[in-house]
Scaffold this active site. Sequence first.
Site, PDB file in Angstrom:
ATOM      1  N   HIS A  17       0.806  -1.224   0.000  1.00 50.49           N
ATOM      2  CA  HIS A  17       0.000   0.000   0.000  1.00 50.49           C
ATOM      3  C   HIS A  17       0.838   1.273   0.000  1.00 50.49           C
ATOM      4  CE1 HIS A  17      -3.831  -2.121   0.355  1.00 50.49           C
ATOM      5  NE2 HIS A  17      -3.160  -2.980   1.079  1.00 50.49           N
ATOM      6  N   HIS A 104       0.041 -16.152   7.470  1.00 49.95           N
ATOM      7  CA  HIS A 104       0.575 -15.048   6.654  1.00 49.95           C
ATOM      8  C   HIS A 104       1.883 -14.604   7.294  1.00 49.95           C
ATOM      9  CE1 HIS A 104       0.573 -11.862   3.697  1.00 49.95           C
ATOM     10  NE2 HIS A 104      -0.550 -12.356   3.176  1.00 49.95           N
ATOM     11  N   ASP A 357      -7.151 -13.211  -3.069  1.00 45.12           N
ATOM     12  CA  ASP A 357      -7.238 -14.264  -4.079  1.00 45.12           C
ATOM     13  C   ASP A 357      -7.700 -15.547  -3.407  1.00 45.12           C
ATOM     14  OD1 ASP A 357      -5.977 -13.232  -6.674  1.00 45.12           O
ATOM     15  OD2 ASP A 357      -4.494 -12.624  -5.179  1.00 45.12           O
TER      16      ASP A 357
HETATM   17  C1  LIG Z   1      -0.139 -13.984  -7.265  1.00 45.33           C
HETATM   18  C2  LIG Z   1      -0.251 -14.113  -5.766  1.00 45.33           C
HETATM   19  C3  LIG Z   1      -1.335 -13.577  -5.123  1.00 45.33           C
HETATM   20  C4  LIG Z   1      -1.480 -13.701  -3.734  1.00 45.33           C
HETATM   21  N1  LIG Z   1      -2.597 -13.204  -3.144  1.00 45.33           N
HETATM   22  C5  LIG Z   1      -2.786 -13.423  -1.818  1.00 45.33           C
HETATM   23  C6  LIG Z   1      -3.985 -13.000  -1.180  1.00 45.33           C
HETATM   24  O1  LIG Z   1      -4.878 -12.422  -1.796  1.00 45.33           O
HETATM   25  N2  LIG Z   1      -4.123 -13.262   0.148  1.00 45.33           N
HETATM   26  C7  LIG Z   1      -3.149 -13.897   0.883  1.00 45.33           C
HETATM   27  O2  LIG Z   1      -3.305 -14.104   2.064  1.00 45.33           O
HETATM   28  N3  LIG Z   1      -2.006 -14.302   0.281  1.00 45.33           N
HETATM   29  C8  LIG Z   1      -1.805 -14.081  -1.013  1.00 45.33           C
HETATM   30  N4  LIG Z   1      -0.633 -14.491  -1.608  1.00 45.33           N
HETATM   31  C9  LIG Z   1       0.387 -15.174  -0.794  1.00 45.33           C
HETATM   32  C10 LIG Z   1       1.024 -14.317   0.278  1.00 45.33           C
HETATM   33  O3  LIG Z   1       1.700 -13.216  -0.272  1.00 45.33           O
HETATM   34  C11 LIG Z   1       1.964 -15.189   1.112  1.00 45.33           C
HETATM   35  O4  LIG Z   1       1.333 -16.362   1.495  1.00 45.33           O
HETATM   36  C12 LIG Z   1       2.432 -14.485   2.360  1.00 45.33           C
HETATM   37  O5  LIG Z   1       3.305 -13.453   2.004  1.00 45.33           O
HETATM   38  C13 LIG Z   1       3.181 -15.407   3.313  1.00 45.33           C
HETATM   39  O6  LIG Z   1       4.298 -15.958   2.706  1.00 45.33           O
HETATM   40  P1  LIG Z   1       4.493 -17.526   2.504  1.00 45.33           P
HETATM   41  O7  LIG Z   1       3.162 -18.093   2.146  1.00 45.33           O
HETATM   42  O8  LIG Z   1       5.474 -17.654   1.384  1.00 45.33           O
HETATM   43  O9  LIG Z   1       4.985 -18.073   3.799  1.00 45.33           O
HETATM   44  C14 LIG Z   1      -0.465 -14.362  -2.985  1.00 45.33           C
HETATM   45  C15 LIG Z   1       0.641 -14.890  -3.649  1.00 45.33           C
HETATM   46  C16 LIG Z   1       0.760 -14.782  -5.028  1.00 45.33           C
HETATM   47  C17 LIG Z   1       1.949 -15.385  -5.723  1.00 45.33           C
END
Ligand SMILES: Cc1cc2nc3c(=O)[nH]c(=O)nc-3n(C[C@H](O)[C@H](O)[C@H](O)COP(=O)(O)O)c2cc1C
Length: 409
Positions: A17, A104, A357
């Site tokens: 943001h 997260h 997502d």
């Molecule tokens: C294209 C894309 C979209 C994402 N959108 C979301 C989202 O809407 N909500 C969410 O909680 N995580 C989303 N993520 C994943 C998080 O960024 C991620 O799970 C979080 O940073 C924690 O990191 P880790 O899962 O690698 O441990 C997305 C990841 C990608 C690649």
Amino acid sequence: MSTFGKLFRVTTYGESHCPSVGAIIDGCPPGLELDVSDIQVQLSRRRPGQSNLTTPRNEKDLVHLQSGTEHGVTLGTPIGLLVKNEDQRPHDYSETDLYPRPSHADYTYLEKYGVKASSGGGRSSARETIGRVAAGAIAEKYLKAVYGIEIVAFVSSVGKIHLPALLSPPSLTPSDDNEDNDNVDDAISEEFRSLLTTITRDEVDKHPTRCPHSQTAEKMTQRIIRAKDASDSIGGTVTCVIRNVPAGLGEPVFDKFEAELAHAMLSIPATKAFEIGSGFRGTEVPGSKHNDAFIRRPDGSLGTKTNWSGGVQGGITNGEAIYFRIGFKSPATISQAQATAQYDGTPGTLAARGRHDPCVVPRAVPIVESMAAIVVMDQLLQQEARKAAASRLPPIKTLPPTMVMPKGV
Ligand SMILES: Cc1cc2nc3c(=O)[nH]c(=O)nc-3n(C[C@H](O)[C@H](O)[C@H](O)COP(=O)(O)O)c2cc1C
């Protein structure tokens, strides 16, 4: 840290943001024709709000070239790329002032830095991947123009719904033989090899899920919508193929080609698994069936009959197609109420607001392709530098024949 690569160095910046996100790319060869449209194509494939299967956050993700080109040609100087964050809604995240979102990065960022972005995922947000995608598009332009290298990724599973077995790598078809039986298919299925040889981005993009098999894609859509309707989320896998990579890329022993690829892929948010070639399934196949026998290709060069190796042996590319698969977890942020605890340990219930997502794999496809392009580009520049330096030495005439490649190969 925020920089990837040695000779093709990509540094990304930005949080979910803040006013903008982007990248600085150092080491792009001078003289490459480069236009904003070359970069925008992949950014538009990555952007949110593309369909009802992705987050409704409305971002156009228009890229602004800041430096490193003039009159549509790269100067060899750092290329600066900027994309504005337009649809910021920090207030959506107010409940996470109290609660770290389960699975997260809120808790770990705060533990690590002692301070964190006030809203959204901050640096851990997938907004960060914009810089990677922009950088990858530039790498791809060079790789395609000079080597004819093609990189295509596609969604290979959502939840338990996989591409049909014949179109899937062997690792997706677990053996139902008894544990002591060596009866396994002795090659990657012809259908899957053919898919890897021919698949194009146009075919992948025919369906919003980015699964190139229409019936499976439809089932995946229903699965994602079911997760969304239940205020839940679901994971999946992305498979990627890189074609026409010359033999010889990869820097043993610590920067082997697949090690760099795994590093790049597992740096993408939400990734949990990486496998190349036969992957985990290969461990069940005896060497007599797993070995990729050599053959002479029509052009006289050495190729392999099968490709369990996934195009890499000893950490060095062998000229065959490189293919690999990445597992993405179910996104952490869900609006379903979850029993959890606040930062101070007080038990409570979190139902996360905001726009999320329900499944990340359709949008992850161009991110995977871009990281693959950055790895190939970086490894290619390293090998080209080595070859150029070696070519300036006088020829050695005294080596035993076993030390050099026979003539005619
Ligand atoms: C294209 C894309 C979209 C994402 N959108 C979301 C989202 O809407 N909500 C969410 O909680 N995580 C989303 N993520 C994943 C998080 O960024 C991620 O799970 C979080 O940073 C924690 O990191 P880790 O899962 O690698 O441990 C997305 C990841 C990608 C690649």
